[in-house]
Design an enzyme around this catalytic site. Structure first.
Site, PDB file in Angstrom:
ATOM      1  N   SER A  94      -3.350  18.994  -5.813  1.00  0.00           N
ATOM      2  CA  SER A  94      -2.558  17.588  -5.556  1.00  0.00           C
ATOM      3  C   SER A  94      -3.654  16.561  -5.163  1.00  0.00           C
ATOM      4  O   SER A  94      -4.493  16.669  -4.379  1.00  0.00           O
ATOM      5  CB  SER A  94      -1.388  17.627  -4.363  1.00  0.00           C
ATOM      6  N   GLU A 145      -3.280  -1.707  -4.967  1.00  0.00           N
ATOM      7  CA  GLU A 145      -2.091  -1.945  -5.869  1.00  0.00           C
ATOM      8  C   GLU A 145      -1.094  -0.895  -5.748  1.00  0.00           C
ATOM      9  O   GLU A 145       0.049  -1.138  -6.882  1.00  0.00           O
ATOM     10  CB  GLU A 145      -2.497  -2.231  -7.351  1.00  0.00           C
ATOM     11  N   SER A 146      -1.121  -0.019  -4.919  1.00  0.00           N
ATOM     12  CA  SER A 146      -0.118   1.061  -4.791  1.00  0.00           C
ATOM     13  C   SER A 146      -0.494   2.350  -4.921  1.00  0.00           C
ATOM     14  O   SER A 146      -1.428   2.437  -3.974  1.00  0.00           O
ATOM     15  CB  SER A 146       1.202   0.737  -5.765  1.00  0.00           C
ATOM     16  N   HIS A 152      -0.048  16.215  -9.606  1.00  0.00           N
ATOM     17  CA  HIS A 152       0.155  17.385  -9.093  1.00  0.00           C
ATOM     18  C   HIS A 152       0.048  18.356 -10.285  1.00  0.00           C
ATOM     19  O   HIS A 152       0.746  18.128 -11.115  1.00  0.00           O
ATOM     20  CB  HIS A 152       1.722  17.462  -8.303  1.00  0.00           C
ATOM     21  N   CYS A 208       0.912  -2.669  -8.900  1.00  0.00           N
ATOM     22  CA  CYS A 208       1.426  -3.965  -8.727  1.00  0.00           C
ATOM     23  C   CYS A 208       0.768  -4.874  -9.340  1.00  0.00           C
ATOM     24  O   CYS A 208      -0.681  -4.586  -9.606  1.00  0.00           O
ATOM     25  CB  CYS A 208       2.176  -4.183  -7.297  1.00  0.00           C
TER      26      CYS A 208
END
Lengths: 117, 117
Positions: A58, A65-66, A71, A86
């Protein structure tokens, strides 16, 4: 235009099948870093975890930007990736990076606009 | 049954509107921790970032079962949350936690099954 839509970001959900390198930490690490760069995003934190029972990994890159996450389920040659960005970043710019890194036989994609106003 | 579907995990995309506390680091931190607990997930790493220009916060809890993330836009009273959990964890168990923490006037939800075989 009456049909303009404003939104906070674009979130691409990627499903990789028949993929390779899903238990290789350095492959996953480099793919995340390359995806951040390809999208023109700014990396804040990158964290990776390995799971000893399956070899699964993971990883999450938190970007300004986020985030971009992965995974992996090596036992199914499957990986679930999310590219949520974003601003002016285009999450689809990450797709060639992941194709090159994991050489999937199949890819499924779904884009979700987040924060639609 | 011929219509049984096997999948790797359930991914809940949550949109909170008219929400509160979105620029408060301790509220976001505690909400993520409470969501992990409510879902019966196992926390591996929790990382938070604040954005000085807007007061926005990004946070990701990497759990053994995948991840729970939040990105807030206090200027719009909006937050985008993702609860992606494999195994027997139910991502909807996080919803009451986020309702209590952020008291949103509106919630939108979309569930995506990941790794459907």
């Amino acid at each position: 235009m009456g049909n303009e839509v404003s939104f906070a970001g674009r979130h691409l959900l990627l499903e990789l099948w028949e993929a390779h390198g899903l238990d290789q930490l350095e492959v996953v690490d480099q793919a995340l870093r390359d995806a951040v760069e390809a999208c023109g995003a700014t990396l804040l934190t990158l964290k990776l975890h390995t799971f000893s029972d399956t070899g699964g990994i993971s990883g999450v890159a938190i970007v300004a930007e986020s985030h971009i996450s992965i995974h992996t389920w090596p036992e199914w040659d499957y990986a679930a990736l999310d590219v949520f960005l974003c601003g002016n970043c285009d999450p689809f710019d990450a797709v060639p990076v992941f194709k090159k890194a994991f050489r999937p036989g199949q890819i499924q994609m779904m884009e979700s606009k987040r924060g639609v106003r």
